[in-house]
Design a protein around this motif. Structure first.
Motif, PDB file in Angstrom:
ATOM      1  N   VAL A  56      -0.428  14.231 -15.458  1.00 16.01           N
ATOM      2  CA  VAL A  56      -0.666  14.894 -15.150  1.00 16.01           C
ATOM      3  C   VAL A  56      -2.040  15.529 -16.117  1.00 16.01           C
ATOM      4  CG1 VAL A  56       0.813  16.547 -13.407  1.00 16.01           C
ATOM      5  CG2 VAL A  56       0.145  16.659 -15.911  1.00 16.01           C
ATOM      6  N   GLN A  57      -2.351  15.179 -17.063  1.00 17.08           N
ATOM      7  CA  GLN A  57      -4.026  15.948 -17.461  1.00 17.08           C
ATOM      8  C   GLN A  57      -4.546  14.929 -17.549  1.00 17.08           C
ATOM      9  OE1 GLN A  57      -0.276  14.874 -19.278  1.00 17.08           O
ATOM     10  NE2 GLN A  57       0.362  16.437 -20.532  1.00 17.08           N
ATOM     11  N   ALA A  58      -4.376  13.715 -16.429  1.00 10.02           N
ATOM     12  CA  ALA A  58      -5.348  12.600 -16.669  1.00 10.02           C
ATOM     13  C   ALA A  58      -6.313  13.593 -14.929  1.00 10.02           C
ATOM     14  CB  ALA A  58      -4.564  11.617 -15.880  1.00 10.02           C
ATOM     15  N   ASP A  59      -7.470  12.891 -15.659  1.00  9.91           N
ATOM     16  CA  ASP A  59      -8.527  13.627 -14.794  1.00  9.91           C
ATOM     17  C   ASP A  59      -8.954  12.916 -13.556  1.00  9.91           C
ATOM     18  OD1 ASP A  59     -10.493  12.644 -15.782  1.00  9.91           O
ATOM     19  OD2 ASP A  59     -11.431  13.700 -16.568  1.00  9.91           O
ATOM     20  N   TYR A  60      -8.364  11.718 -13.466  1.00 13.35           N
ATOM     21  CA  TYR A  60      -8.949  10.196 -13.026  1.00 13.35           C
ATOM     22  C   TYR A  60      -8.047   9.943 -12.369  1.00 13.35           C
ATOM     23  CZ  TYR A  60      -8.313   7.683 -16.589  1.00 13.35           C
ATOM     24  OH  TYR A  60      -7.985   6.870 -17.867  1.00 13.35           O
ATOM     25  N   ARG A  61      -7.948   9.185 -11.016  1.00 12.09           N
ATOM     26  CA  ARG A  61      -6.647   7.860 -10.958  1.00 12.09           C
ATOM     27  C   ARG A  61      -6.795   6.755 -11.224  1.00 12.09           C
ATOM     28  NH1 ARG A  61      -5.412   8.541  -4.838  1.00 12.09           N
ATOM     29  NH2 ARG A  61      -3.131   8.028  -5.434  1.00 12.09           N
ATOM     30  N   VAL A  62      -7.677   6.150 -11.199  1.00 11.63           N
ATOM     31  CA  VAL A  62      -7.874   4.695 -11.781  1.00 11.63           C
ATOM     32  C   VAL A  62      -9.113   5.238 -12.572  1.00 11.63           C
ATOM     33  CG1 VAL A  62      -7.697   1.998 -11.300  1.00 11.63           C
ATOM     34  CG2 VAL A  62      -6.642   3.569  -9.635  1.00 11.63           C
ATOM     35  N   LYS A  63      -9.253   3.677 -13.807  1.00 10.98           N
ATOM     36  CA  LYS A  63      -9.877   3.317 -14.584  1.00 10.98           C
ATOM     37  C   LYS A  63     -10.508   2.026 -14.151  1.00 10.98           C
ATOM     38  CE  LYS A  63     -11.054   2.744 -19.537  1.00 10.98           C
ATOM     39  NZ  LYS A  63     -10.938   3.413 -20.619  1.00 10.98           N
ATOM     40  N   ILE A  64     -11.626   1.394 -13.765  1.00  9.39           N
ATOM     41  CA  ILE A  64     -11.689   0.575 -13.194  1.00  9.39           C
ATOM     42  C   ILE A  64     -12.802  -0.575 -14.586  1.00  9.39           C
ATOM     43  CG2 ILE A  64     -12.788  -1.706 -11.848  1.00  9.39           C
ATOM     44  CD1 ILE A  64     -10.204  -0.400 -11.253  1.00  9.39           C
TER      45      ILE A  64
END
Lengths: 242, 242
Positions: free
Chosen positions: A204-212
């Motif tokens: 839940v801490q992440a402010d994005y879903r995927v990093k490419i």
């Protein structure tokens, strides 16, 4: 190409007494020098396993670094293993022996004499005031396990490994991997020289879903792959780049 | 004996984008379960290297755990590699496929279908509300890379690995390794079943010079080795035990 393998020798890591600091630290250092790390292997203080790991490391990478197993006690077997991996004898290095005799005087003993052991023909990095030698045999550099010594030792030889820089870019998305996969496949097909990674976050801490991520030796190719991928993805799903 | 090998699959770790959390975490968990970790290998997302690492892991340990390379994108190749390592086909698992269809509905696509791929004959750990399956093929457990998922997935299968406990003792000394080596050699010779390690500290923060560790499956042997070693060392050099 400038590639490396790291062999971490340490029962204390495998038995969870301590977490390895040297592997992650050296990986960051090598990356910054333009050296691509191909494997990190953590193995016990056992000669046959070290010899086996060294053979694999040498065949899969240009440079090899060992961490640990250096010292005067029964569990310090790295020097013997490196010698065996190269089919060399272990010999007592006169310069190191002289320094040890000056340092220990009548406290010199059989165990401390072992600190002068090196694989025959090894290159010794040594200077006045140094606490220990850095031993380099062909493409294998032998470093002690305690992080303070490991880092100081690598510092002495660091500049030997500086290579053409590696370029890295990343884009952060508000879309899941299932929706990005086809665009990734297209980008991978178009830019075979660029290494492309996809890293989802589920916390839940992440402010994005995927990093490419886009990595390569040629800056223009890395930038072009990122631009190509961006054009395929809805603009509103792109959160930021770095 | 209960032994394990950990294969960490991750370009993001080798390129120093992130430090591996899963290897150290699983090493601690396994140790607490009485499982001895024999190797941790971090390798790229490349099928031949994963197959090679799995072969070595299987031959050197009873249990194998993989971390990473699970998902719908081009760099998720662990399932294919595990299948290849066992000479199995990759098949679509109907139970997982049904769950994915229910979850994604008309957003189902080729990439998401890949999430149902498993090596033929694998055991699937699955329950209502689970986000992903844990796939176990013979002695190889396949876990996803994101630490949150890795830990949750291992939690589902943890109790399968509980073994006879490992016993560990340590003594901290104010004497250097050069003075301790002969006493260590004597202790190693007397207690061949006990694994004995010697770990010097060189940083100014340390309040001791060397930590000696004693590890084994038989508590009395571990205690006897520690007592034997203590008797050989001057009492005033022993700082504490744990």
């Amino acid at each position: 190409v400038s590639t490396a393998a790291i062999v971490v020798i340490g029962n204390e890591i495998l038995s969870a007494k301590i977490a390895d600091e040297n592997g992650p630290w050296l990986t960051r250092e090598l990356r910054a020098l333009g050296v691509e790390v191909r494997r990190i292997e953590t193995i016990p203080d056992e000669i046959p396993l070290i010899v086996d790991a060294l053979g694999r490391a040498k065949s899969q990478a240009k440079w090899v670094f060992t961490s640990g197993g250096i010292g005067p006690t029964h569990d310090d077997v790295t020097i013997a293993a490196v010698a065996q991996a190269f089919g060399r004898k272990v010999v007592s290095e006169p310069r190191i022996l002289g320094m040890l005799e000056a340092r220990y005087g009548d406290r010199m003993n059989a165990a401390r004499k072992r600190l002068a052991d090196v694989p025959e023909g090894a290159d010794i990095d040594w200077h006045d005031g140094a606490y220990f030698p850095v031993i380099v045999l062909e493409d294998v550099a032998v470093l002690p396990g305690p992080p303070l010594l490991f880092k100081e030792g690598f510092g002495r030889i660091r500049e030997r490994y500086r290579s053409a820089p590696l370029f890295s870019r990343a884009v952060y998305l508000a879309l899941g991997e299932g929706d990005l996969a086809e665009h990734l496949d297209a980008t991978v097909a178009e830019f075979p020289q660029v290494s492309i990674g996809s890293y989802p976050r589920f916390d839940v801490q992440a402010d994005y879903r995927v990093k490419i991520t886009f990595d390569g030796r040629v800056r223009d190719e890395v930038e072009a792959a990122l631009a190509f991928f961006r054009r395929r993805v809805p603009e509103k799903c792109i959160l930021r780049e770095d």
